[in-house]
Design an enzyme around this catalytic site. Structure first.
Site, PDB file in Angstrom:
ATOM      1  CG  HIS A 282      45.028  45.067  36.535  1.00  0.00           C
ATOM      2  ND1 HIS A 282      44.707  45.111  35.203  1.00  0.00           N
ATOM      3  CD2 HIS A 282      44.027  44.366  37.129  1.00  0.00           C
ATOM      4  CE1 HIS A 282      43.570  44.446  35.000  1.00  0.00           C
ATOM      5  NE2 HIS A 282      43.122  43.992  36.154  1.00  0.00           N
ATOM      6  CD  GLU A 328      45.052  40.776  37.130  1.00  0.00           C
ATOM      7  OE1 GLU A 328      44.542  39.912  37.839  1.00  0.00           O
ATOM      8  OE2 GLU A 328      44.647  41.026  35.971  1.00  0.00           O
ATOM      9  CG  ASP A 356      41.406  43.553  39.178  1.00  0.00           C
ATOM     10  OD1 ASP A 356      40.765  44.013  38.219  1.00  0.00           O
ATOM     11  OD2 ASP A 356      42.131  42.530  39.085  1.00  0.00           O
TER      12      ASP A 356
HETATM   13 ZN   LIG Z   1      41.416  42.815  36.467  1.00  0.00          ZN
END
Ligand SMILES: [Zn+2]
Ligand SMILES: [Zn+2]
Lengths: 469, 469
Positions: A282, A328, A356
């Site tokens: 993201h 996100e 992530d």
């Molecule tokens: Zn994150």
């Protein structure tokens, strides 16, 4: 079965037969060889770190809906174009915004002292001039829920639960409920505000932000996190038995609706260009730090992995899309937008993985694929073995922005990183470039390039229709 | 020579002769035995930690001249009385004050981002609304000094030198000159403001404060420290070759003259009450943290050590004074006031040691005593040996608040602590109780009680007239 020990000709025949017979995907020997070469090139390149350095230096904080968000989208498009992706485009992502205002707190009595706090995302403001009330302490969210109806009447609830440190980040889930639901549960008991111990594993004087949600029909009370040392301090004061009064001032508010963009770069496949593999991360961050770990690292890893494939003399058979997801942090909005925009084309998504979880090394690869595909995943894992990565299980989640696509049935992979330190920095001002270890980043890129390349080259498929919630 | 291997009677005769013969002080066997018992009791008590917890919880930040300063003095008197010191009193310490106001900074161009800064003590304010100027970078203070006269004309100087980590804190001296002198040196080159990389060894998003001084006759320009990650960020921006413009806003100002107090607790000696040993620490702290390491730890260690001696069935021969010095941070003001107030009585100070280097374990004891006294110091060190402490050298400094007394000739001791991590937290919001390791604190208290008790019981003296500057 390890194909590499059998002669190429025999293998090819065997594979062709085998694929037809049991629906199992497999890889050409040459592709496994190229994947190993890509892995070694990744370990020799600092492009991943350079990308994180570029994003954190030239853009910095990029909370959804802020000027940093717009700057990040512009940066993302320019970076993908500069690197020579075959196609670069954006897709709109629209969401309500939240603005952080002033935020401060102090103990008024019995021991006047400042406290370090940060507002939780979507918190309402305190009344102008601040909110002063006595503190009532709870061990955790469950204790708050179990308290009598008026237990916190007129008070500020303090939830003191501590997040446990773990390599896989498994302490986050149990702890973060206090952040998400604490305000409404406190309001149900009559509270006028809530302070939680930061959801983090550090003991530094920085509070961890992150989203919270108000339950429908329940009074909205202001919500903030205390840094760990400040939570300790409050506990120590409360233990003395005198009423502790705190003033908290939060100037946060909801802003206008905003349209940001998912930024997408494509390597267009040579044989089945309509089919594609997703790797991504993201692009947004919280506002407090420069988002080097969350999720600049993921951007650096996935873009650098794709660039290695771009630099091959030939395009892979299928397409590869690097997706930089918008927003996100405040509700997977970019992931939802992508899934909605591409809902009629889900069958073309061969598989997907999102990075992530910071910049720690990957130690395991998990899949969510049809059972017949697991041997192929294990072959992929064999190419990753020199990186210290082994195959885990077939229960992968794939990453937060893939949840909406997962709901539509795609197969996913989780390249699981060592997150031992991740929650020391997560959602704090301390999420900065110096926390990124360039060598660990290279190991991640090496794993992603293997995953992306082999998935694009694979004979057969990983299956669909998993429809994980 | 180790007296403990010789029978008591013979030893006593020998000592009496020896003391007359060569002016060498020594210890009775019984006193060495009691010192060892006190050491073991210290290792079994958490009073030191409890005192630090009390000071940081009930008072917290206590910058000179603030309400926290007054609260700390009140706390100190109450604590010493509660512990049963024979005499507890205060002595006035008057000084000019400085007040921190708003402080913020941001890069305006080419890459707008906030920066984390903190004003240096005694900095003037920027113009209302902030000061915006291009940044000019220097490797260190020497490079700034060596620059041409107008090198920084109209610019904000950025000094990027990094402090080196070392057990003995030896990186501090070379690095801190940029903090003390940077502003005036920058002004001499035409600068309108200065930002230094924090004088610290951490890489956390917190800036380190500390005093600076303006040179007489040189324009006063505002001075602040950047956190280490922000200094990195600025370097990374500058490296790109475009002019970097920063806005800094500092609302600091000088306040009224203020009178605080040194807080003194005495254990009154049974044989020579007018002679005394000083152990102490400074009671003030910076405003950003709760001063747990700097110097709550020193307060806890020295008060707890004295309390162990108070709890003996008999008073020691000489007196022991625990001094909580006022305003060390802004110029050793409490230490100077004590030296001035007691200048006619210096000969009665047998020796002194200040604890002001955090809560790390002591690894060495250094002295500044007459050469004939070194064997006695080594005997003292022998009692400390089970604590992992050995004798170092006869070049002790004694601690910052003892500099003025040292100038008047007293002997001093340095119980040198492991300061490897000290400058990670020094003068930042992160100087909080969680950084204090209770076990290390006990080891410190054990060493101080040996030092204080044996010095109070000693036959002979450590000498005077050293007059160290
Ligand atoms: Zn994150
Ligand atoms: Zn100090």
């Amino acid at each position: 079965m390890k194909l590499k020990y059998v002669s190429t000709l025999v293998v090819s025949c065997f594979i062709a037969f085998s694929a037809v017979a049991n629906n199992a995907p497999n890889f050409d020997d040459e592709d496994l060889k190229v994947a190993a070469q890509l892995r070694d090139k990744a370990l020799d390149s600092s492009l991943d770190y350079d990308i994180v350095e570029s994003l954190t230096t030239e853009v910095g904080p990029r909370m959804a809906g802020t000027p940093g968000d717009a700057a990040a989208v512009k940066w993302g498009v320019a970076k993908l174009e500069e690197l020579g992706f075959d196609k670069v485009w954006t897709e709109p992502v629209t969401f309500p915004t939240w603005k952080r205002g002033v935020e401060s707190a102090e103990v008024l009595s019995p021991y006047p002292q400042p406290l370090v706090i940060t507002a939780l995302g979507f918190s309402v403001a305190t009344p102008e001039g601040g909110l002063s009330a006595e503190i009532i302490e709870f061990e955790d969210l469950e204790a708050l829920k179990a308290a009598p109806a008026d237990a916190a009447k007129g008070k500020i609830v303090f939830i003191k639960n501590r997040m446990e440190r773990a390599r896989d980040g498994s302490g986050y889930g149990p702890a973060v409920a206090a952040r998400g639901q604490g305000a409404s549960e406190a309001a149900k008991k009559g509270a006028v505000g809530i302070l939680i111990r930061s959801i983090g594993t550090d003991s530094h004087r920085m509070a961890h932000t992150g989203v919270m949600r108000y339950e429908e029909g329940i009074t909205k009370i202001p919500a903030a996190a205390l840094s760990a040392p400040d939570a300790d301090l409050l506990e120590n004061m409360i233990r003395r038995g005198k009423p502790v009064t705190v003033k908290m001032t939060i100037g946060a508010k909801n802003g206008e609706e905003y349209t940001s963009h998912n930024v997408i770069g494509e390597i267009t496949g040579s044989e089945k260009p309509e089919e594609y593999v997703i790797i991504g991360a993201h692009l947004d961050s919280w506002d407090l730090g420069t988002g080097a770990l969350d999720d600049g690292a993921g951007i650096g890893i996935t873009v650098a992995a794709a660039k290695l494939i771009l630099d091959l003399p030939e395009r892979p058979k299928r397409s590869i899309r690097v997706i930089m997801f918008a927003n996100e942090e405040q509700g997977l909005i970019g992931g939802k937008a992508y899934a909605e925009a591409h809902k009629d084309d889900i069958k073309n998504i061969i598989t997907a993985a999102e990075s992530d979880f910071g910049a720690g090394k990957i130690w395991r690869i998990d899949s969510k694929v049809k059972p017949e595909a697991i041997p192929a995943v294990k072959q992929m894992a064999d190419v990753m073995a020199p990186l210290g990565i082994s195959y885990g299980n077939n229960n992968a989640g794939g990453g937060p922005d893939l949840i909406p696509l997962r709901g539509k049935g795609i197969s996913v992979f989780s390249l699981r990183q060592d997150g031992t330190d991740y929650f020391d920095y997560h959602h704090t001002p301390n999420d900065t470039l110096d926390k990124v270890d360039p060598e660990s980043l290279k190991q991640n890129t090496a794993a992603y390039v293997i995953f992306a390349y082999l998935s694009a080259q694979m004979n057969g498929d990983f299956g669909t229709g998993f429809n994980q919630k």
